[in-house]
Design a protein around this motif. Structure first.
Motif, PDB file in Angstrom:
ATOM      1  N   PRO A 182       1.124  -1.101  -0.020  1.00  0.00           N
ATOM      2  CA  PRO A 182      -0.075   0.115   0.184  1.00  0.00           C
ATOM      3  C   PRO A 182       0.672   0.812  -0.161  1.00  0.00           C
ATOM      4  O   PRO A 182       0.232   2.198  -0.986  1.00  0.00           O
ATOM      5  N   ARG A 183       2.026   1.204   0.338  1.00  0.00           N
ATOM      6  CA  ARG A 183       2.697   2.125   0.059  1.00  0.00           C
ATOM      7  C   ARG A 183       3.692   2.393  -0.609  1.00  0.00           C
ATOM      8  O   ARG A 183       4.555   3.722  -1.408  1.00  0.00           O
ATOM      9  N   GLN A 184       2.923   1.949  -1.864  1.00  0.00           N
ATOM     10  CA  GLN A 184       3.823   2.027  -3.244  1.00  0.00           C
ATOM     11  C   GLN A 184       3.386   3.303  -3.856  1.00  0.00           C
ATOM     12  O   GLN A 184       2.257   3.195  -3.573  1.00  0.00           O
ATOM     13  N   PHE A 185       3.457   4.179  -4.915  1.00  0.00           N
ATOM     14  CA  PHE A 185       3.872   4.971  -5.588  1.00  0.00           C
ATOM     15  C   PHE A 185       3.031   4.413  -6.316  1.00  0.00           C
ATOM     16  O   PHE A 185       3.910   3.957  -7.858  1.00  0.00           O
ATOM     17  N   PRO A 186       1.532   4.555  -8.094  1.00  0.00           N
ATOM     18  CA  PRO A 186       1.368   4.855  -9.197  1.00  0.00           C
ATOM     19  C   PRO A 186       2.052   5.469  -9.787  1.00  0.00           C
ATOM     20  O   PRO A 186       1.572   6.693  -9.643  1.00  0.00           O
ATOM     21  N   ILE A 187       2.902   5.809 -10.827  1.00  0.00           N
ATOM     22  CA  ILE A 187       2.904   6.419 -12.043  1.00  0.00           C
ATOM     23  C   ILE A 187       2.618   5.779 -12.950  1.00  0.00           C
ATOM     24  O   ILE A 187       2.572   4.927 -13.630  1.00  0.00           O
ATOM     25  N   LEU A 188       2.869   7.127 -14.171  1.00  0.00           N
ATOM     26  CA  LEU A 188       2.211   6.794 -15.712  1.00  0.00           C
ATOM     27  C   LEU A 188       3.672   6.377 -16.204  1.00  0.00           C
ATOM     28  O   LEU A 188       4.250   6.779 -16.319  1.00  0.00           O
ATOM     29  N   THR A 189       3.190   5.125 -17.602  1.00  0.00           N
ATOM     30  CA  THR A 189       4.510   4.833 -17.618  1.00  0.00           C
ATOM     31  C   THR A 189       4.382   4.961 -19.397  1.00  0.00           C
ATOM     32  O   THR A 189       5.515   5.490 -20.007  1.00  0.00           O
ATOM     33  N   ASP A 190       3.300   5.157 -20.381  1.00  0.00           N
ATOM     34  CA  ASP A 190       3.017   5.702 -21.508  1.00  0.00           C
ATOM     35  C   ASP A 190       1.764   6.660 -21.521  1.00  0.00           C
ATOM     36  O   ASP A 190       0.396   5.757 -21.602  1.00  0.00           O
ATOM     37  N   ILE A 191       2.101   7.521 -21.018  1.00  0.00           N
ATOM     38  CA  ILE A 191       0.558   8.979 -21.897  1.00  0.00           C
ATOM     39  C   ILE A 191       0.040   8.777 -22.663  1.00  0.00           C
ATOM     40  O   ILE A 191      -0.904   8.464 -23.285  1.00  0.00           O
ATOM     41  N   GLU A 192       0.805   8.771 -23.826  1.00  0.00           N
ATOM     42  CA  GLU A 192       0.347   8.541 -25.450  1.00  0.00           C
ATOM     43  C   GLU A 192      -0.662   7.417 -25.736  1.00  0.00           C
ATOM     44  O   GLU A 192      -1.338   7.630 -26.425  1.00  0.00           O
ATOM     45  N   LEU A 194      -2.155   5.880 -23.369  1.00  0.00           N
ATOM     46  CA  LEU A 194      -3.117   6.089 -21.815  1.00  0.00           C
ATOM     47  C   LEU A 194      -4.128   7.046 -22.934  1.00  0.00           C
ATOM     48  O   LEU A 194      -5.390   6.837 -22.695  1.00  0.00           O
ATOM     49  N   SER A 195      -3.928   7.766 -23.752  1.00  0.00           N
ATOM     50  CA  SER A 195      -4.701   8.488 -24.289  1.00  0.00           C
ATOM     51  C   SER A 195      -5.672   8.597 -25.386  1.00  0.00           C
ATOM     52  O   SER A 195      -6.961   8.598 -25.557  1.00  0.00           O
ATOM     53  N   SER A 196      -5.044   7.347 -25.882  1.00  0.00           N
ATOM     54  CA  SER A 196      -5.354   6.838 -27.720  1.00  0.00           C
ATOM     55  C   SER A 196      -6.408   5.544 -27.073  1.00  0.00           C
ATOM     56  O   SER A 196      -7.522   5.494 -27.640  1.00  0.00           O
ATOM     57  N   ASN A 197      -6.072   5.415 -25.912  1.00  0.00           N
ATOM     58  CA  ASN A 197      -7.031   3.523 -25.644  1.00  0.00           C
ATOM     59  C   ASN A 197      -8.468   4.470 -24.916  1.00  0.00           C
ATOM     60  O   ASN A 197      -8.989   3.486 -24.655  1.00  0.00           O
ATOM     61  N   LEU A 198      -8.401   5.174 -23.998  1.00  0.00           N
ATOM     62  CA  LEU A 198      -9.188   5.926 -23.054  1.00  0.00           C
ATOM     63  C   LEU A 198     -10.182   7.277 -23.156  1.00  0.00           C
ATOM     64  O   LEU A 198      -9.327   8.161 -23.642  1.00  0.00           O
ATOM     65  N   ASN A 204      -7.143  11.592 -17.074  1.00  0.00           N
ATOM     66  CA  ASN A 204      -6.738  13.078 -16.532  1.00  0.00           C
ATOM     67  C   ASN A 204      -7.235  12.607 -15.067  1.00  0.00           C
ATOM     68  O   ASN A 204      -6.220  13.236 -13.986  1.00  0.00           O
ATOM     69  N   LYS A 205      -7.767  12.035 -14.951  1.00  0.00           N
ATOM     70  CA  LYS A 205      -7.992  11.314 -13.475  1.00  0.00           C
ATOM     71  C   LYS A 205      -6.820  10.653 -12.750  1.00  0.00           C
ATOM     72  O   LYS A 205      -5.869  10.220 -11.892  1.00  0.00           O
ATOM     73  N   LEU A 206      -6.174  10.136 -14.071  1.00  0.00           N
ATOM     74  CA  LEU A 206      -4.780   9.181 -13.583  1.00  0.00           C
ATOM     75  C   LEU A 206      -3.658  10.036 -13.346  1.00  0.00           C
ATOM     76  O   LEU A 206      -2.864   9.532 -13.220  1.00  0.00           O
ATOM     77  N   VAL A 243       0.687   1.978 -16.390  1.00  0.00           N
ATOM     78  CA  VAL A 243       1.239   2.159 -14.951  1.00  0.00           C
ATOM     79  C   VAL A 243       1.684   1.175 -14.248  1.00  0.00           C
ATOM     80  O   VAL A 243       2.127   0.394 -15.038  1.00  0.00           O
ATOM     81  N   ARG A 244       3.306   1.871 -13.869  1.00  0.00           N
ATOM     82  CA  ARG A 244       3.395   0.829 -13.008  1.00  0.00           C
ATOM     83  C   ARG A 244       3.754   1.132 -11.268  1.00  0.00           C
ATOM     84  O   ARG A 244       3.445   2.082 -11.368  1.00  0.00           O
TER      85      ARG A 244
END
Length: 387
Positions: A182-192, A194-198, A204-206, A243-244
């Motif tokens: 639970p102490r891990q931090f989520p970060i985005l790995t591929d914004i492009e 992400l934007s093309s699939n969601l 924006n929330k992610l 996300v990782r």
């Protein structure tokens, strides 16, 4: 009641407390397993401690690590409390054993939050603590019969809580190895990608939450959800490599960068004149001393600030000094901290009794200021401040 977690698991321990309708507090501490992976796949980077408070076999409150009012602030954001940033001053209005609990009570008393909101916040905080504890199989515990935490906001039945948390831990295992703590931090790995699939609102929330600055647990608090529910929502994005999870060393670095501080000394005695005299003498001697007349408040202070030396009266109204000493000696964190018992007798048997419960030394009242300072210098002169 004290022992090791390899002899009895936390759930069984809680059931015993519920069955016996016991009041007091449970202190749990992990062994020094830095860097190891425990059976629930949560990495323990450093030693951890928890306190759980009970009244007649029901849970009143629970806290992990140092009492931190920022946890409450996360819920204030969710409830959209106006001017919540200025509410921190309310923590000083309460003399609670746990500052975090005092802060919550002050918010309730000032009608900044409702009783239902207060109960929901406490339920979530208690659930987080139990979720962590249910993963432990190594460590030590100590239960102390004492007056209960007051004033009470609410209580929770142990059996219903343990059933819910047990199911959460089973669900949590299914998320491994993508999510480990639970102490891990989520970060985005591929914004492009992400934007093309969601949809854009989802993106924006992610972007807002998966910024590497908000831990999974803090994210759950801000959304007023349990950690497992939030983890399940993120899990599909991790499977798609969008996300990782990472571990952050920010807090550890900030602790290491702090300059050396003065030795901290806690003085516990329900005789006000005694502790105030000790506090004054130690301040004059260049030490950071804290006088406490409530043994229960002292437990919270010891837990939070980790003093370098403790003066403790042998006999007090709420909780005897020998009980405090025995409990601290059962904790690996405080096993070697000098504890000096303040007694009212010069009898040899009292000194022996103090040694039997693990006290470092014995000082008979009344005493001279120079006697006090000689003892402090003896145990702290060559000892660095507690890190």
């Amino acid at each position: 009641m004290q022992g090791n977690l390899n002899e009895i698991d936390i759930r069984s321990l809680l059931e015993l407390i519920e069955l016996g309708q016991r009041s007091g507090f449970l202190w749990v501490e992990t062994d020094n397993n830095a860097g190891k992976i425990n059976p629930y796949n949560q990495r323990q980077e450093e030693k951890s401690q928890w306190l759980i408070f009970f009244d007649s076999g029901q849970i009143i409150y629970a806290v992990e690590g140092e009492s931190d009012t920022s946890k409450i602030d996360d819920y204030l954001r969710y409830y959209r409390v106006k001017d919540w940033q200025n509410c921190i001053e309310l923590a000083s209005l309460s003399s609670s054993v746990i500052p975090e609990y005092g802060y919550l009570w002050a918010l309730l008393e000032q009608k900044i939050i409702t009783p239902n909101q207060a109960r929901n916040i406490i339920y979530s905080l208690v659930s987080d603590v139990l979720f962590d504890l249910f993963s432990l199989h190594q460590g030590s515990f100590s239960f102390c019969n004492a007056l209960v935490l007051e004033p009470q906001v609410t209580t929770f039945e142990i059996s219903s809580l343990t059933s819910e948390i047990s199911q959460q831990t089973l669900d949590w295992k299914k998320l491994y190895p993508y999510i480990q703590s639970p102490r891990q931090f989520p970060i985005l790995t591929d914004i492009e990608k992400l934007s093309s699939n969601l949809p854009q609102p989802t993106v924006n929330k992610l972007k807002h939450w998966a910024n590497g600055q908000t831990s999974l647990r803090q994210l759950a608090r801000c959304l007023n959800k349990d950690t497992v529910t939030v983890a399940k929502a993120i899990y599909p994005y991790m499977q798609d490599n969008l996300v990782r999870m990472v571990y952050s060393n920010t807090r550890k670095l900030s602790i290491q960068s702090q300059p050396n501080r003065k030795n901290r000394i806690i003085c516990i005695d329900d005789a006000v004149t005694t502790v105030k005299s000790i506090e004054s003498t130690l301040h004059a001697g260049g030490y950071d001393a804290i006088a406490i007349t409530s043994p229960l408040e002292a437990i919270g202070q010891i837990f939070n600030i980790k003093p370098d030396l403790i003066f403790c009266a042998f006999t007090m109204s709420d909780l005897d000094g020998w009980e405090i000493c025995a409990m601290l000696r059962n904790s690996s964190t405080f096993r070697k901290v000098p504890i000096i018992i303040l007694g009212t007798s010069c009898k040899f048997i009292d000194r022996i009794r103090a040694k039997m419960v693990g006290a470092t030394d014995y000082l008979s009242k009344p005493f001279q200021n120079n006697e006090l300072l000689v003892l402090v210098d003896k145990y702290l002169q060559s000892q660095p401040a507690f890190k």
